[in-house]
Motif scaffolding. Structure first.
Motif, short mmCIF file in Angstrom:
data_model
loop_
_atom_site.label_atom_id
_atom_site.label_comp_id
_atom_site.label_asym_id
_atom_site.label_seq_id
_atom_site.Cartn_x
_atom_site.Cartn_y
_atom_site.Cartn_z
N THR A 46 2.40 1.56 -13.83
CA THR A 46 3.34 1.36 -12.34
C THR A 46 4.53 0.92 -12.51
O THR A 46 4.95 0.49 -13.52
CB THR A 46 2.12 0.34 -11.84
OG1 THR A 46 2.54 -1.03 -12.20
CG2 THR A 46 0.69 0.58 -11.48
N ASP A 47 5.16 0.73 -11.28
CA ASP A 47 6.69 0.35 -11.27
C ASP A 47 6.65 -1.18 -11.86
O ASP A 47 7.67 -1.54 -12.45
CB ASP A 47 7.09 0.43 -9.96
CG ASP A 47 7.53 1.79 -9.22
OD1 ASP A 47 7.32 2.68 -10.28
OD2 ASP A 47 7.61 1.87 -7.97
N ARG B 189 7.21 -3.39 3.21
CA ARG B 189 8.33 -4.02 3.44
C ARG B 189 9.52 -3.07 4.12
O ARG B 189 10.40 -3.40 4.58
CB ARG B 189 8.93 -4.64 2.24
CG ARG B 189 8.27 -5.76 1.66
CD ARG B 189 9.14 -6.60 0.74
NE ARG B 189 9.10 -5.75 -0.43
CZ ARG B 189 9.62 -6.15 -1.73
NH1 ARG B 189 10.35 -7.21 -1.71
NH2 ARG B 189 9.67 -5.23 -2.75
N ASN B 190 9.08 -1.68 3.86
CA ASN B 190 10.25 -0.70 4.36
C ASN B 190 9.42 0.39 5.18
O ASN B 190 8.66 1.01 4.61
CB ASN B 190 10.86 -0.07 2.71
CG ASN B 190 11.80 0.92 3.10
OD1 ASN B 190 11.25 2.16 3.59
ND2 ASN B 190 13.01 0.68 2.85
N GLN B 191 10.20 0.69 6.29
CA GLN B 191 9.53 1.58 7.12
C GLN B 191 9.55 2.88 6.66
O GLN B 191 8.63 3.88 6.75
CB GLN B 191 10.35 1.48 8.37
CG GLN B 191 9.78 2.70 9.51
CD GLN B 191 10.44 2.64 10.89
OE1 GLN B 191 11.46 1.56 11.22
NE2 GLN B 191 9.91 3.29 11.84
N GLU B 192 10.61 3.55 5.93
CA GLU B 192 10.65 4.70 5.37
C GLU B 192 9.71 5.09 4.39
O GLU B 192 8.99 6.05 4.50
CB GLU B 192 12.12 4.88 4.66
CG GLU B 192 12.19 6.61 4.15
CD GLU B 192 13.71 6.76 3.54
OE1 GLU B 192 13.94 7.71 3.08
OE2 GLU B 192 14.59 5.69 3.66
N ARG B 193 9.46 3.95 3.50
CA ARG B 193 8.24 4.25 2.36
C ARG B 193 6.98 4.13 3.10
O ARG B 193 5.99 5.05 2.64
CB ARG B 193 8.34 3.00 1.34
CG ARG B 193 9.89 3.30 0.37
CD ARG B 193 9.87 2.11 -0.49
NE ARG B 193 11.08 2.34 -0.98
CZ ARG B 193 11.66 1.33 -2.14
NH1 ARG B 193 10.94 0.18 -2.21
NH2 ARG B 193 12.71 1.40 -2.92
N ALA B 194 6.86 3.24 4.10
CA ALA B 194 5.50 3.25 4.79
C ALA B 194 5.43 4.55 5.40
O ALA B 194 4.16 4.91 5.12
CB ALA B 194 5.55 2.04 5.66
N GLY C 261 -1.74 -0.06 -4.99
CA GLY C 261 -1.99 -0.10 -3.38
C GLY C 261 -2.14 1.09 -2.77
O GLY C 261 -2.98 1.11 -2.18
N PHE C 262 -1.42 2.12 -3.08
CA PHE C 262 -1.69 3.25 -2.35
C PHE C 262 -2.95 3.96 -3.02
O PHE C 262 -3.68 4.57 -2.11
CB PHE C 262 -0.31 4.30 -2.86
CG PHE C 262 -0.55 5.70 -2.28
CD1 PHE C 262 -0.04 5.82 -0.99
CD2 PHE C 262 -1.13 6.62 -3.07
CE1 PHE C 262 -0.20 7.12 -0.43
CE2 PHE C 262 -1.11 8.00 -2.48
CZ PHE C 262 -0.74 8.15 -1.13
N GLY C 263 -3.14 3.90 -4.31
CA GLY C 263 -4.34 4.42 -4.84
C GLY C 263 -5.52 3.77 -4.28
O GLY C 263 -6.71 4.65 -3.78
N ILE C 264 -5.57 2.54 -3.96
CA ILE C 264 -6.55 1.73 -3.21
C ILE C 264 -6.89 2.20 -1.83
O ILE C 264 -7.94 2.52 -1.29
CB ILE C 264 -6.64 0.42 -3.25
CG1 ILE C 264 -6.62 -0.23 -4.78
CG2 ILE C 264 -7.60 -0.29 -2.31
CD1 ILE C 264 -6.37 -1.64 -4.92
N ALA D 71 0.60 -1.08 -0.06
CA ALA D 71 0.12 -0.11 0.18
C ALA D 71 0.77 1.40 -0.07
O ALA D 71 0.30 2.28 -0.14
CB ALA D 71 -0.89 0.18 1.08
N ASN D 72 1.95 1.20 0.01
CA ASN D 72 3.10 2.31 0.08
C ASN D 72 3.33 3.19 -1.29
O ASN D 72 3.88 4.27 -1.54
CB ASN D 72 4.32 2.03 0.62
CG ASN D 72 5.33 0.79 -0.21
OD1 ASN D 72 4.84 -0.31 -0.15
ND2 ASN D 72 5.96 1.31 -0.84
N LYS D 73 2.75 2.31 -2.47
CA LYS D 73 2.90 2.93 -3.63
C LYS D 73 1.89 2.22 -4.49
O LYS D 73 1.37 1.31 -4.43
CB LYS D 73 4.33 2.87 -4.31
CG LYS D 73 4.84 1.40 -4.24
CD LYS D 73 6.16 1.11 -4.90
CE LYS D 73 6.59 -0.41 -5.18
NZ LYS D 73 8.14 -0.53 -5.68
#
Length: 234
Positions: free
Chosen positions: A188-189, A32-37, A13-16, A8-10
């Motif tokens: 998307t990526d 999976r990544n605290q900074e991105r979250a 998932g982020f859009g949803i 959900a960080n990008k």
């Protein structure tokens, strides 16, 4: 109403997460990544979304999945929605007959086995709240324009999981609804931010997914296609 969304960080998932949040859901991010979250949470909250926090989860690691499910059950016993969005593409440049076994196994481990274990682990919590499991996927049928074997095979397994679970939930009167949503061509990526005619943004797709989830209808066992596959100019 609480929703847990993987990846959900990008992207989609982020859009949803954004549009479910704007529709009144409280969002729990899976990442999976605290900074991105943390950045995603800040962006969601700036948009007016109520975020209950994030859960560290690695779908390739069964121990991580079990820890995440346990944390959700303990911290969010009112969870009513799981959106299985996270996945990996595998090597999309490889032809089917040249696909490396490593890529097949790696992609299947995340997109099917990991997703299955997370779903299985959260069913008791979701059932307690008469909730839903929504899987973001692609058609099992082969597209002539885009058909990486590892990715499509992993999603075909996921589609089968959805269909069988939906049938058994209904037959056994388990208060859980599960269905699949195919976003259609999305930038998307995962596809290298491909942007061709017929493609949509992750925000547009996120809004459409949120609309289906919030429409008040029963979609158990359905495969819902938001946008059809188009000729990508290949």
């Amino acid at each position: 109403m609480k929703a847990f969304i993987t990846g959900a960080n990008k992207g989609i998932g982020f859009g949803i997460a954004k549009h479910l949040g704007l529709a009144g859901w409280t969002i729990i991010l899976g990442a999976r990544n605290q900074e991105r979250a943390s950045q995603a949470i800040a962006n969601l909250e700036a948009a007016g979304v109520n975020v209950a926090g994030w859960i560290n989860i690695e779908l390739a690691d069964s121990a991580s999945i079990k820890q995440a499910a346990q944390a959700i059950a303990q911290q969010h016993p009112d969870l009513a929605l799981l959106v299985n969005n996270a996945g990996i593409p595998g090597d999309m440049s490889q032809k089917s007959h040249e696909t490396d076994m490593h890529h097949l196994q790696e992609t299947m481990n995340v997109n099917f086995y990991g997703t299955y274990l997370l779903t299985q682990s959260l069913i008791p919590t979701i059932a307690n709240n008469s909730g839903r499991i929504v899987n973001i996927t692609v058609p099992t049928e082969v597209s002539p324009y885009w058909h990486p074997l590892a990715y499509v095979a992993s999603k075909a397994a996921q589609n089968t999981m959805t269909s069988i679970m939906a049938m058994e939930f209904a037959k056994e009167n388990i208060p859980v609804e599960t269905y699949s949503i195919h976003p259609g061509p999305t930038t998307t990526d995962l596809n290298g931010n491909m942007d061709l005619p017929g493609f949509h943004t992750a925000d547009t797709v996120g809004q459409k997914v949120a609309e289906v989830i919030s429409d008040g209808q029963c979609h158990n066992g359905e495969f819902i296609e938001l946008y059809p596959i188009v000729d990508e100019g290949a």
